[in-house]
Design an enzyme around this catalytic site. Structure first.
Site, PDB file in Angstrom:
ATOM      1  CD  GLU A 134      -3.073  -0.712   0.081  1.00 48.46           C
ATOM      2  OE1 GLU A 134      -3.180   0.454  -0.336  1.00 48.46           O
ATOM      3  OE2 GLU A 134      -3.751  -1.655  -0.354  1.00 48.46           O
ATOM      4  CD  GLU A 167       5.251 -21.453  11.500  1.00 45.86           C
ATOM      5  OE1 GLU A 167       5.345 -21.811  12.692  1.00 45.86           O
ATOM      6  OE2 GLU A 167       4.335 -20.745  11.060  1.00 45.86           O
TER       7      GLU A 167
END
Length: 297
Positions: A105, A136
């Site tokens: 953004e 992960e």
């Protein structure tokens, strides 16, 4: 969610190592006895309870404001010091997706160059649309990712994990710091390896979730709020806001072009027609359009 022990090699960075028992550390994984009957509640009661849990996120961020402020000042200084500085976001699972959402953004909102944004995600960008939980735990991949991204002294790395112990994210933070990057870490559990691996650590202590272990709830909301605050404060510090407006925004569609025209008209006092004309001459550059109008051009 795995703690990444198993057969993985020991980390080269001692601050990434585990200390203590998992049950003693992970507040975000504990079940709160108040919510044992969660699935038995009426829809109205259920929603009210879930909203109450989300309210913890605001409180956690409010408590962390001094840490967020210190991090924002440090990040702004590092970026302002070099035109090559990059904002690098790192994480796994929900935290990685939230990190990428914040970074993506920055371009349309503040005109932040896409080439100065990097995303180091466990499992790569494929993990955005499909969960890859095993990724992960891969510390080796984290070290390789940092090396391949060329992380260095000009860069800022923002690494987040609800647990504060995700092996991939902890290793990203530690390896980036060793490479000279400024490292900001965010976690929802206190005294965890990820917080110890950062130059600036932001604890967002949301506690146990209403839905036990579902850290996309309060923990994730707190992370999103904190990222909003941190990145916006940095962009303000870099001069990308004028009179409360996003003057470096890219007006790439009809809605944004109308917003840009109103912004120019409000700031300069001209009519929207003149604002649109100036923006067309300046090829959508809002700041340049404002300067053109104010100079009488």
């Amino acid at each position: 969610m795995s703690d990444g022990s198993g057969d993985r090699p020991s980390s080269a960075h001692p601050e990434c190592e585990e200390t203590g028992a998992l049950s003693d550390l992970d507040e975000t994984e504990r079940a709160d006895p108040r919510f044992r009957d969660l699935e038995m509640r009426s829809p109205a009661e259920l929603l009210a309870t879930l909203l109450e849990g989300q309210a913890r996120a605001n409180l956690a961020v409010e408590t962390a404001l001094p840490s967020i402020e210190a991090a924002a000042i440090a990040v702004t200084g590092r970026i302002a010091a070099s035109p090559q500085s990059r904002l690098v976001y790192a994480g796994a699972g929900t935290s990685g997706r939230l990190a990428m959402l914040d970074g993506v953004e920055l371009g349309p909102t503040f005109g932040w160059p896409t080439e100065r944004t990097e995303f180091l995600l466990a499992g790569g960008t494929a993990s955005l649309s499909r969960a890859r939980e095993g990724a992960e735990d891969d510390r080796t991949a984290a070290v390789t990712t940092v090396r391949e991204a060329g992380i260095g002294r000009c860069d800022v790395v923002i690494a987040l994990a609800a647990s504060g112990r995700t092996p991939f994210t902890c290793e990203i933070a530690a390896a980036s710091r060793a490479a000279g990057a400024l490292v900001i870490t965010l976690a929802n559990n206190p005294d965890t390896p990820l917080l110890r691996a950062g130059d600036h650590a932001i604890l967002l202590r949301t506690g146990s979730e209403v839905l036990a272990g579902s850290t996309r709830m309060a923990a994730g909301t707190a992370q999103k709020i904190a990222l909003n605050l941190l990145s916006t404060a940095v962009m303000v510090g870099l001069g990308k806001v004028f009179r409360g407006r996003m003057i470096d925004m890219h007006p790439t569609n009809r809605k944004l072009r109308r917003r840009a025209a109103r912004m120019i008209a409000d700031v300069t006092g001209c009519g929207e027609g003149d604002a649109i004309a100036a923006m067309e001459v300046c090829e959508g550059d809002i700041r340049a359009a404002m300067l053109r109008i104010e100079s009488g051009g």
